[in-house]
Design a protein around this motif. Structure first.
Motif, PDB file in Angstrom:
ATOM      1  N   SER A 268      -8.678  -3.978 -16.116  1.00 48.32           N
ATOM      2  CA  SER A 268      -9.431  -2.726 -16.137  1.00 48.32           C
ATOM      3  C   SER A 268     -10.752  -2.838 -16.888  1.00 48.32           C
ATOM      4  CB  SER A 268      -8.583  -1.603 -16.746  1.00 48.32           C
ATOM      5  OG  SER A 268      -8.171  -1.937 -18.062  1.00 48.32           O
TER       6      SER A 268
ATOM      7  N   LYS B 171       0.816  -1.227   0.000  1.00 50.62           N
ATOM      8  CA  LYS B 171       0.000   0.000   0.000  1.00 50.62           C
ATOM      9  C   LYS B 171       0.845   1.271   0.000  1.00 50.62           C
ATOM     10  CE  LYS B 171      -3.857  -0.184   2.167  1.00 50.62           C
ATOM     11  NZ  LYS B 171      -4.808  -0.025   1.036  1.00 50.62           N
TER      12      LYS B 171
ATOM     13  N   HIS C  34      -3.589  -1.302  -5.098  1.00 52.18           N
ATOM     14  CA  HIS C  34      -4.963  -1.027  -5.535  1.00 52.18           C
ATOM     15  C   HIS C  34      -5.429  -2.070  -6.542  1.00 52.18           C
ATOM     16  CE1 HIS C  34      -8.535   1.210  -6.671  1.00 52.18           C
ATOM     17  NE2 HIS C  34      -8.166   1.128  -7.934  1.00 52.18           N
ATOM     18  N   ALA C  35      -4.544  -2.463  -7.449  1.00 54.57           N
ATOM     19  CA  ALA C  35      -4.913  -3.467  -8.457  1.00 54.57           C
ATOM     20  C   ALA C  35      -5.275  -4.789  -7.791  1.00 54.57           C
ATOM     21  CB  ALA C  35      -3.771  -3.659  -9.443  1.00 54.57           C
TER      22      ALA C  35
ATOM     23  N   ASP D 126      -4.025  -7.200 -17.024  1.00 57.29           N
ATOM     24  CA  ASP D 126      -4.790  -5.949 -17.034  1.00 57.29           C
ATOM     25  C   ASP D 126      -6.267  -6.301 -16.855  1.00 57.29           C
ATOM     26  OD1 ASP D 126      -6.055  -3.551 -17.456  1.00 57.29           O
ATOM     27  OD2 ASP D 126      -5.258  -3.222 -19.471  1.00 57.29           O
TER      28      ASP D 126
ATOM     29  N   GLN E 299      -8.687  -4.375  -5.949  1.00 60.49           N
ATOM     30  CA  GLN E 299      -9.819  -4.268  -6.864  1.00 60.49           C
ATOM     31  C   GLN E 299     -10.154  -5.615  -7.498  1.00 60.49           C
ATOM     32  OE1 GLN E 299      -9.373  -1.252  -9.858  1.00 60.49           O
ATOM     33  NE2 GLN E 299     -11.315  -1.739 -10.862  1.00 60.49           N
TER      34      GLN E 299
ATOM     35  N   ARG F 264       4.091   0.525  -3.153  1.00 60.70           N
ATOM     36  CA  ARG F 264       3.595   0.362  -4.529  1.00 60.70           C
ATOM     37  C   ARG F 264       2.072   0.507  -4.526  1.00 60.70           C
ATOM     38  NH1 ARG F 264       8.179   0.810  -4.699  1.00 60.70           N
ATOM     39  NH2 ARG F 264       9.788  -0.490  -5.661  1.00 60.70           N
ATOM     40  N   PRO F 265       1.562   1.729  -4.317  1.00 60.89           N
ATOM     41  CA  PRO F 265       0.113   1.911  -4.182  1.00 60.89           C
ATOM     42  C   PRO F 265      -0.689   1.452  -5.389  1.00 60.89           C
ATOM     43  CG  PRO F 265       1.261   4.026  -4.399  1.00 60.89           C
ATOM     44  CD  PRO F 265       2.304   2.992  -4.165  1.00 60.89           C
ATOM     45  N   GLU F 266      -0.160   1.613  -6.594  1.00 63.54           N
ATOM     46  CA  GLU F 266      -0.901   1.185  -7.782  1.00 63.54           C
ATOM     47  C   GLU F 266      -1.065  -0.337  -7.795  1.00 63.54           C
ATOM     48  OE1 GLU F 266       0.916   2.701 -11.296  1.00 63.54           O
ATOM     49  OE2 GLU F 266       0.505   4.799 -10.825  1.00 63.54           O
ATOM     50  N   MET F 267      -0.005  -1.045  -7.438  1.00 65.66           N
ATOM     51  CA  MET F 267      -0.083  -2.505  -7.376  1.00 65.66           C
ATOM     52  C   MET F 267      -1.037  -2.941  -6.278  1.00 65.66           C
ATOM     53  SD  MET F 267       3.933  -3.519  -7.855  1.00 65.66           S
ATOM     54  CE  MET F 267       4.860  -2.970  -9.304  1.00 65.66           C
TER      55      MET F 267
END
Length: 303
Positions: free
Chosen positions: A292, A200, A208-209, A290, A212, A203-206
């Motif tokens: 998304s 968190k 979050h992925a 991915d 999610q 690597r916040p993007e990782m």
């Protein structure tokens, strides 16, 4: 947050039975800055070897880097010392930042396929492996302490020390773990019990992925409920209780298992999480990283 003492405790749980020493000298790695192919066998064979497995997002690894560099400064003329990045959810700029921040002067190699980590029984970073000039593993540890210093000093002085082996899987154990996925068609979802919370900050993007996808996994399963699903969590820093807590947190409907010894991650070349693959008779037919667009994901996996 991640307590180091708890980390060491977890590393001792649910390990495979002692499998003896795996052959690891010729496993292909790559030199980080040049991409040149390298291997342990290519190091000076008249010197003992010190390998440290690490990741840029591993907090205890960063805590040990100053000591690691100090050891290299002291013993570089008497030992092969190599920083081996485990190449899970890594990006070159992050590795470059660590090299610059800690002024690392030893070679930095990438275990691109995770084969060396598997051969040497990696169950969590940081992981130090000492190898004598006969090519035998004589000491492994997750600590960076006086005991490690003492073993390094003895090797540097010419002592061979007794071979200890590792917790690496035998070939037979690996084949047994892979056998269920060698026939038929399967959807294998790869993640880690810690990727949502431990990454968190770093690597916040990782993070979050992971959060999610794991929150939406039941919906994806419902859309493809005619497929045979299996969830696989990375074995690093993970035990069965951590897996049970993870499944409960996300109320997951598909079955999950810990990837014993990293067998499935390595065999199916999963180096980023989360990843979803479609496997038919042991061969990867589709790979999703991915998530998304759920419609696109379903379309790729429905065939």
């Amino acid at each position: 947050m991640f307590k180091y003492g708890w980390l060491v405790l977890v590393l001792c749980l649910n390990l495979p039975a002692h499998a003896g020493e795996a052959r690891f000298g010729d496993i292909p790695l790559s030199e980080f800055t040049t991409g040149k192919a390298v291997s342990i066998a290519g190091l000076e064979d008249d010197k003992p070897t010190y390998l440290k497995f690490w990741a840029t997002w591993c907090k205890p690894c960063m805590e040990q880097m100053a000591h690691f560099e100090a050891l290299h400064q002291t013993y570089a003329d008497r030992m092969n010392i190599v920083a081996v990045n485990i190449n899970i959810n890594e990006q070159p700029p992050h590795i470059e930042d660590v090299i610059e921040q800690y002024d690392l002067s030893m070679p930095v190699w990438l275990d691109e396929k995770g084969q060396l980590a598997q051969a040497l029984g990696l169950v969590g970073t940081p992981y130090s492996v000492l190898i004598n000039t006969a090519g035998n593993v004589v000491y492994t540890t997750h600590e960076s302490d006086d005991r490690l210093d003492r073993f390094i000093s003895m090797l540097a002085q010419g002592q061979q020390l007794e071979s200890t082996g590792t917790e690496a899987l035998t070939e037979a154990q690996q084949q047994a773990l892979l056998e269920p996925w060698m026939k038929g068609e399967h959807l294998l979802f790869f993640t880690a019990t810690w990727c949502d919370w431990y990454l968190k900050d770093s690597r916040p993007e990782m993070s979050h992925a992971c959060e999610q996808v794991q929150s939406e996994l039941n919906d994806l399963h419902a859309a493809l409920n005619d497929k045979h699903w299996q969830g696989v969590v990375n074995h690093l820093w993970t035990d069965e209780q951590a897996l049970a807590d993870f499944v409960q947190l996300y109320d997951l409907e598909i079955p999950f298992q810990v990837d014993t010894g990293g067998a499935l991650f390595t065999a199916f070349q999963v180096r980023s999480i989360p990843t979803l693959i479609r496997v038919k008779d042991g061969e990867v037919q589709a790979r999703i990283t991915d998530f998304s667009n759920s419609d696109t994901v379903i379309e790729k996996l429905a065939h």
